[in-house]
Design a protein around this motif. Structure first.
Motif, mmCIF file in Angstrom:
data_model
loop_
_atom_site.group_PDB
_atom_site.id
_atom_site.type_symbol
_atom_site.label_atom_id
_atom_site.label_comp_id
_atom_site.label_asym_id
_atom_site.label_seq_id
_atom_site.Cartn_x
_atom_site.Cartn_y
_atom_site.Cartn_z
ATOM 1 N N GLN A 58 0.812 -1.224 0.000
ATOM 2 C CA GLN A 58 0.000 0.000 0.000
ATOM 3 C C GLN A 58 0.841 1.268 0.000
ATOM 4 N N TYR A 59 2.118 1.102 -0.140
ATOM 5 C CA TYR A 59 3.022 2.260 -0.125
ATOM 6 C C TYR A 59 4.040 2.018 -1.221
ATOM 7 N N ASN A 61 6.097 3.414 -4.891
ATOM 8 C CA ASN A 61 6.421 4.332 -5.973
ATOM 9 C C ASN A 61 6.382 3.519 -7.263
ATOM 10 N N TYR A 63 5.200 4.931 -10.639
ATOM 11 C CA TYR A 63 4.621 6.143 -11.215
ATOM 12 C C TYR A 63 3.765 5.861 -12.445
ATOM 13 N N THR A 67 1.353 9.420 -9.007
ATOM 14 C CA THR A 67 2.508 9.910 -8.254
ATOM 15 C C THR A 67 2.347 9.748 -6.751
ATOM 16 N N GLU A 70 -0.193 5.888 -2.553
ATOM 17 C CA GLU A 70 -1.326 4.958 -2.535
ATOM 18 C C GLU A 70 -1.901 4.730 -3.936
ATOM 19 N N CYS A 118 14.639 3.035 -0.410
ATOM 20 C CA CYS A 118 14.249 3.998 -1.437
ATOM 21 C C CYS A 118 15.194 5.195 -1.387
ATOM 22 N N GLU A 120 14.346 8.051 -1.525
ATOM 23 C CA GLU A 120 13.673 9.075 -0.726
ATOM 24 C C GLU A 120 13.914 8.905 0.769
ATOM 25 N N PRO A 166 3.094 13.482 -18.239
ATOM 26 C CA PRO A 166 4.506 13.606 -18.657
ATOM 27 C C PRO A 166 5.470 13.579 -17.485
ATOM 28 N N PHE A 167 5.082 12.947 -16.387
ATOM 29 C CA PHE A 167 5.903 12.890 -15.175
ATOM 30 C C PHE A 167 7.313 12.386 -15.485
ATOM 31 N N TRP A 235 15.436 7.925 -14.437
ATOM 32 C CA TRP A 235 15.624 9.038 -13.501
ATOM 33 C C TRP A 235 16.863 9.840 -13.834
ATOM 34 N N VAL B 39 0.034 4.105 5.478
ATOM 35 C CA VAL B 39 1.069 3.433 6.253
ATOM 36 C C VAL B 39 2.214 4.367 6.636
ATOM 37 N N LYS B 169 9.597 15.471 -7.529
ATOM 38 C CA LYS B 169 10.600 14.549 -8.062
ATOM 39 C C LYS B 169 10.589 14.634 -9.589
ATOM 40 N N GLY B 170 9.585 14.107 -10.219
ATOM 41 C CA GLY B 170 9.481 14.241 -11.677
ATOM 42 C C GLY B 170 8.664 15.467 -12.008
ATOM 43 N N PHE B 171 8.093 15.518 -13.190
ATOM 44 C CA PHE B 171 7.289 16.675 -13.566
ATOM 45 C C PHE B 171 5.847 16.493 -13.107
ATOM 46 N N GLU B 172 5.338 17.477 -12.375
ATOM 47 C CA GLU B 172 3.941 17.452 -11.968
ATOM 48 C C GLU B 172 3.333 18.822 -12.229
ATOM 49 N N TYR B 173 2.099 18.821 -12.727
ATOM 50 C CA TYR B 173 1.422 20.082 -13.022
ATOM 51 C C TYR B 173 1.067 20.845 -11.742
#
Lengths: 300, 205
Positions: A58-59, A61, A63, A67, A70, A118, A120, A166-167, A235, B39, B169-173
């Motif tokens: 439930q956690y 990344n 993408y 983003t 969840e 991670c 992060e 486009p992330f 990345w 969590v 982190k990446g591109f977000e609007y």
């Protein structure tokens, strides 16, 4: 060849030091002599406590499904994973589309309890199921000219709705040096906690490279290409100053925006204490020699 | 219709606004302890407080253009909203420091060398004197300087928007939309007024 690297999943046992040393000796033997098949399976448990299944699922990344952490658990049900095949091409003797079912019929699935760190600065401990990447590469027959392995995630925006944003530059791509790919710790994971890989965790098959930041462990793989050039990685293409090709877990080399010296184990609630991050995520003994003579600050 | 609404808005006592404002962090805390924040309640709370803080600040910036271009008048809420926003941003910082980073040497290092943290800290430091002077006594004592001081709100909110963009982190609007709205609300104040005097003053009288 299964069982080149062994750990024990009965985590509620306390680790006797002798057995832990025994495991290290096993590792040393493996690295030096390739005698793992002859080595006895370690008797003792690792001292790692696996993160709860619910937390691991439930956690995420991932993408391709959004983003938020969840989002994958919410949206990954759209993904269809059957049929599934992996195209293996480039510098291999037997290129082609390998049906996942055919691959699995030739592999021995093992359990591997790995730390997962991670970039992060959060972490989990995951009981993966899978087989060593090397066994798959051996199926395809890696040519001697190959130096790198490139990986690609499925691109299917109708099912992976995050790919409509486009992330990142889709599809997600990753890569390893061939010696990293051939390392016995490097796993192609097909499940966790003894269950088929949950879709939000990269069903049906994903990479797990436990000494590197999580984003190297590419999910839902559809293509593996052997090449002699360092392949592009998602990345690194997106933010080259923050994410390099190697991305080895290293408490001494900070991310430009935060320290990598410590990490927050996920699942402990509001007051979960940070723990120190280990070099190569605790797999220094096993993998440090891969980077002898390399400046890990430059090759982040 | 508008007049009725404006009358109702004026009738809402400040203590009620503060009470409603305080329920949000209390709810976050409750949700975090009962699994409602997922969590990783620390990050969820940290991000929610930052984002809602920015949203309330945007609401603060919206009050004066609303009065000027429509007849809606929320001026009597502005002080309370500003103080509530500051309270959220302060909690956002405290959650980051105490529950997220935890290690005091790491907190210090982050504040000194991480650009997005520096930008966020500057924004918070600008908001601090504004929150402390959000009372009648300060308005009386500071006189015309009070208005000048409180124009710093624009800079603080804009920096908040920049801080939001810098942590992605990446591109977000989304963070860009926030910054665009903030900059738009600041720019709209520069539009030439049609007539002399302050139309809002007449409205409020």
């Amino acid at each position: 060849m299964a069982h080149r690297w062994t750990n024990d999943l009965t985590h509620d046992d306390v680790t006797p030091k002798s057995a832990y040393l025994n495991r290290r000796q096993l590792m040393a033997g493996m690295a030096g002599l390739g005698l793992a098949a002859l080595a006895p399976k370690a008797q003792a448990a690792s001292d790692l406590t696996p993160t709860d299944f619910d937390v691991i699922t439930q956690y995420n990344n991932f993408y391709e499904f959004g983003t938020g952490k969840e989002d994958p658990a919410k949206h990954a049900h759209r993904l269809t994973t059957q049929p599934w095949s992996i195209k293996i091409d480039g510098m291999v003797d037997r290129p082609g589309d390998y049906a996942l079912s055919d691959i699995l019929s030739k592999m021995t699935i093992e359990e591997r309890l790995y730390r997962f760190r991670c970039v992060e600065a959060w972490s989990m401990v995951v009981p993966w199921n899978g087989f060593e990447l090397k066994d798959l590469l051996d199926l395809a027959g890696v040519q001697s000219s190959a130096k790198y392995v490139a990986f690609e995630t499925l691109y299917r925006p109708d099912e992976m709705i995050g790919q409509k944003s486009p992330f990142l530059d889709w599809p997600y791509v990753e890569g390893l040096r061939l010696d990293e790919a051939n390392h016995p710790l490097t796993l192609m994971a097909t499940g966790l906690y003894g269950k088929d890989m949950p879709k939000q965790n990269g069903a049906p098959i994903r990479l797990v490279v436990p000494w590197k930041y999580g984003f190297k462990s590419i999910k839902s793989i559809v293509r593996i290409t052997l090449t002699d050039k360092e392949p592009p990685t998602s990345w690194n293409k997106s933010i080259p100053g923050e994410y390099g090709f190697y991305s080895n877990v290293n408490p001494e080399v900070d991310h430009p925006r935060w320290s990598q010296a410590s990490e927050r184990p996920i699942g402990g609630g509001f007051f979960a204490k940070r723990i120190p991050t280990l070099k190569f995520n605790g797999y220094e003994k096993e993998v440090a020699s891969l980077y002898d003579g390399m400046d890990l600050r430059k090759n982040y | 219709m508008i007049n009725t609404l404006n009358t109702l808005v004026r009738k809402v006592p400040n203590w009620l606004l503060y009470l409603v404002g305080a329920t949000y962090p209390a709810w976050l805390l409750y949700a975090g302890f009962t699994g409602g924040l997922g969590v990783d309640p620390v990050k969820a709370m940290e991000h929610a407080l930052g984002k809602v803080g920015l949203q309330v600040l945007i609401a603060v910036l919206l009050i004066s253009p609303l009065r000027r271009f429509t007849k809606f008048n929320f001026l009597s809420w502005r002080r309370a909203l500003g103080v509530i926003a500051f309270f959220y941003i302060l909690l956002h910082f405290l959650v980051w420091m105490v529950l997220d980073v935890q290690i005091i040497s790491q907190v210090k290092a982050d504040i000194l060398k991480r650009p997005y943290i520096i930008v966020g800290m500057i924004s918070l430091l600008i908001l601090l004197p504004l929150a402390l002077t959000s009372n009648n006594l300060s308005i009386r004592k500071l006189g015309p300087r009070w208005r000048k001081l409180h124009k710093m709100t624009y800079l603080a909110v804009a920096l908040g928007g920049v801080h939001y963009i810098m942590q992605t982190k990446g591109f977000e609007y989304e963070p860009y939309i926030y910054l665009a709205v903030v900059l738009g609300l600041i720019a709209i104040r520069k539009l030439p007024k049609k007539r002399a005097g302050h139309p809002a003053k007449r409205q409020a009288a």
